[in-house]
Design an enzyme around this catalytic site. Structure first.
Site, PDB file in Angstrom:
ATOM      1  N   HIS A  30     -10.013  27.143  36.025  1.00 43.80           N
ATOM      2  CA  HIS A  30      -9.130  28.260  36.430  1.00 43.80           C
ATOM      3  C   HIS A  30      -8.830  29.089  35.192  1.00 43.80           C
ATOM      4  CE1 HIS A  30      -5.571  29.744  39.022  1.00 43.80           C
ATOM      5  NE2 HIS A  30      -5.674  30.549  37.967  1.00 43.80           N
ATOM      6  N   HIS A  32      -8.333  33.273  33.620  1.00 47.75           N
ATOM      7  CA  HIS A  32      -8.296  34.733  33.777  1.00 47.75           C
ATOM      8  C   HIS A  32      -8.881  35.324  32.500  1.00 47.75           C
ATOM      9  CE1 HIS A  32      -5.605  34.724  37.324  1.00 47.75           C
ATOM     10  NE2 HIS A  32      -5.172  33.594  36.782  1.00 47.75           N
ATOM     11  N   LYS A 116     -11.134  32.650  46.172  1.00 49.92           N
ATOM     12  CA  LYS A 116      -9.727  32.506  45.793  1.00 49.92           C
ATOM     13  C   LYS A 116      -8.831  33.104  46.871  1.00 49.92           C
ATOM     14  CE  LYS A 116      -6.163  31.684  43.220  1.00 49.92           C
ATOM     15  NZ  LYS A 116      -5.816  31.724  41.822  1.00 49.92           N
ATOM     16  N   HIS A 153      -3.691  29.848  45.634  1.00 52.49           N
ATOM     17  CA  HIS A 153      -2.423  30.081  44.944  1.00 52.49           C
ATOM     18  C   HIS A 153      -1.335  29.747  45.962  1.00 52.49           C
ATOM     19  CE1 HIS A 153       0.255  32.133  41.950  1.00 52.49           C
ATOM     20  NE2 HIS A 153       1.044  32.031  43.007  1.00 52.49           N
ATOM     21  N   HIS A 191      -2.892  25.226  39.891  1.00 48.52           N
ATOM     22  CA  HIS A 191      -1.671  25.108  39.071  1.00 48.52           C
ATOM     23  C   HIS A 191      -0.518  24.429  39.818  1.00 48.52           C
ATOM     24  CE1 HIS A 191      -1.257  28.847  41.250  1.00 48.52           C
ATOM     25  NE2 HIS A 191      -2.020  29.522  40.411  1.00 48.52           N
ATOM     26  N   ASP A 264      -5.321  28.161  33.782  1.00 46.47           N
ATOM     27  CA  ASP A 264      -4.631  29.370  34.254  1.00 46.47           C
ATOM     28  C   ASP A 264      -4.224  30.230  33.073  1.00 46.47           C
ATOM     29  OD1 ASP A 264      -3.720  31.218  36.042  1.00 46.47           O
ATOM     30  OD2 ASP A 264      -1.819  30.210  36.440  1.00 46.47           O
TER      31      ASP A 264
HETATM   32  O1  DOR Z   1       1.347  33.711  36.031  1.00 45.77           O
HETATM   33  C1  DOR Z   1       0.330  34.068  36.594  1.00 45.77           C
HETATM   34  N1  DOR Z   1      -0.476  34.998  36.052  1.00 45.77           N
HETATM   35  N2  DOR Z   1       0.027  33.526  37.765  1.00 45.77           N
HETATM   36  C2  DOR Z   1      -1.000  33.975  38.503  1.00 45.77           C
HETATM   37  O2  DOR Z   1      -1.215  33.458  39.559  1.00 45.77           O
HETATM   38  C3  DOR Z   1      -1.792  35.136  38.052  1.00 45.77           C
HETATM   39  C4  DOR Z   1      -1.750  35.262  36.605  1.00 45.77           C
HETATM   40  C5  DOR Z   1      -2.292  36.572  36.086  1.00 45.77           C
HETATM   41  O3  DOR Z   1      -3.333  37.029  36.567  1.00 45.77           O
HETATM   42  O4  DOR Z   1      -1.679  37.140  35.189  1.00 45.77           O
HETATM   43 ZN    ZN Z   2      -4.304  32.056  37.836  1.00 45.00          ZN
END
Ligand code: DOR
Ligand code: ZN
Length: 364
Positions: A30, A32, A116, A153, A191, A264
């Site tokens: 996971h 980003h 997702k 999520h 998460h 995450d």
């Molecule tokens: O805190 C978070 N940030 N939770 C998420 O689900 C998305 C993520 C983000 O993309 O910044």
């Molecule tokens: Zn995430």
């Protein structure tokens, strides 16, 4: 730049020896990675630690189609540091109009590794998410048939629900019915932040799994207010009470095959965090493995670390285990406070601290 420089340098080696732990190369299920300058700035940290990463699709606009995912994948590959073999595994952002055929075609062609499911409005860039999960049944039935995991999520979106209860309410009202409706679907509850969700994963072992972030193993909800408001620790789902943090540490380190790494890591520019309305997300990517291994060490569970970091996730996804090894060293490491992105920066989770574990050599 060497890995040592990347991670802020390490203290001179002690004359004596230090403990090391060599494991199969791990994956992050996971992550980003964002795009553009941010992608270029944060990818080296993930690529230095992980062989593969499940890449979140919540870009603006979101990655909802095969062509967009393929193009994004190419941008990630092009942004890798020289010599890196990091492999991005792409995900499809589910919406109210996702077509089962697009899902199946992308999965069969090897474009998607998973899809997702963001409840609409639940988090950062989730406004194109799903407004009614029951209506997603044709998509989920197709995924069930072809063995494609759905990554959830798990937070309720009703603004009247207390933010600290949103995961619990979602699990009762949405997750349990989803698991009842789709008995053969592979579901990753992303998460995990509560003891009750840990129990839910265990009760559906084999078809449900849970990812656990490094920050939810370290902070509780009081940490968000330690000495003042801490925007860089704010993420969604928000950290919960101490008893939940302890349950997550137990789940991660227990040797239970249903839990695995999902950092995450969610970088936002400092200006978006230190703002009137702070964006949700912790940039844990630069200190992820150092943090996880520290937790396993503190819990006396280093023997279970390799399974959590490098085996459980691949097995759940039905992917081969990585070849090659990564060594972690119990040798202090001073972490850089922030990572530059253009004229700005992103604050590093645990940045500025001295961590007890460092990354060592990657082989193969
Ligand atoms: O805190 C978070 N940030 N939770 C998420 O689900 C998305 C993520 C983000 O993309 O910044
Ligand atoms: Zn995430």
């Amino acid at each position: 730049m060497s890995v040592t420089e990347l991670f802020g340098g390490t203290q001179a080696r002690a004359a004596g020896s230090f403990e090391t732990l060599t494991i199969r190369r791990p994956d992050d299920w996971h992550v980003h990675l964002r795009d553009g300058a941010m992608l270029k700035a944060v990818l080296p940290f993930t690529a230095a630690q992980f062989r593969r990463g499940i890449v979140m699709p919540n870009l603006v606009p979101p990655v909802t189609g095969i062509a967009a995912a393929s193009a994004y994948r190419e941008r990630i590959l092009a942004a890798r540091p020289e010599g890196s073999d990091f492999t991005p595994l792409m995900t499809c952002y589910l919406t109210d109009i996702t077509a089962p055929d697009e899902i199946e075609r992308g999965f069969r062609d090897g474009v998607w590794a998973a899809a997702k499911l963001y409840p609409a409005g639940a988090t950062t860039n989730a406004h194109y998410g799903v407004t009614d999960i029951a209506k997603l049944a044709p998509v989920l039935e197709r995924m069930e048939r072809i063995g494609m995991p759905v990554l959830v999520h798990g937070e309720a979106t009703d603004p009247a629900v207390d933010i600290f209860d949103r995961e619990a309410v979602f699990m009762e009202q949405e997750m349990l019915p989803l698991l009842r409706r789709h008995q053969g679907l592979k579901v990753v509850i992303e998460h995990v932040t509560t003891a009750e969700t840990v129990d839910l994963v265990r009760a559906h072992a084999g078809r449900a799994a849970g990812t656990i972030t490094p920050h939810h193993l370290i902070i509780n909800r009081t940490s968000l207010f330690q000495g003042g408001l801490r925007p860089h620790l704010y993420c969604l789902p928000v950290a919960k009470r101490e008893r939940h943090r302890l349950a997550l540490r137990k789940a991660a380190t227990s040797g239970d095959g249903n839990f695995f790494i999902g950092t995450d890591t969610a970088p936002h520019l400092r200006s978006a965090k230190q703002a009137e309305c702070c964006s949700a997300g912790v940039f844990g990517g630069a200190t992820a493995l150092q943090t996880y291994v520290q937790v396993f060490d503190e819990e006396g569970a280093l023997a279970h670390f390799e399974a959590f970091a490098a085996e459980n996730g691949a097995r759940f996804y039905g992917l081969p285990l990585n070849e090659g090894t990564l060594t972690l060293e119990k040798r202090p490491c001073r972490v850089s406070p922030a990572v530059a992105v253009g004229d700005e920066d992103v604050v590093v989770f645990r940045g500025g601290e001295e961590l007890p574990w460092s990354l060592g050599e990657v082989r193969g």
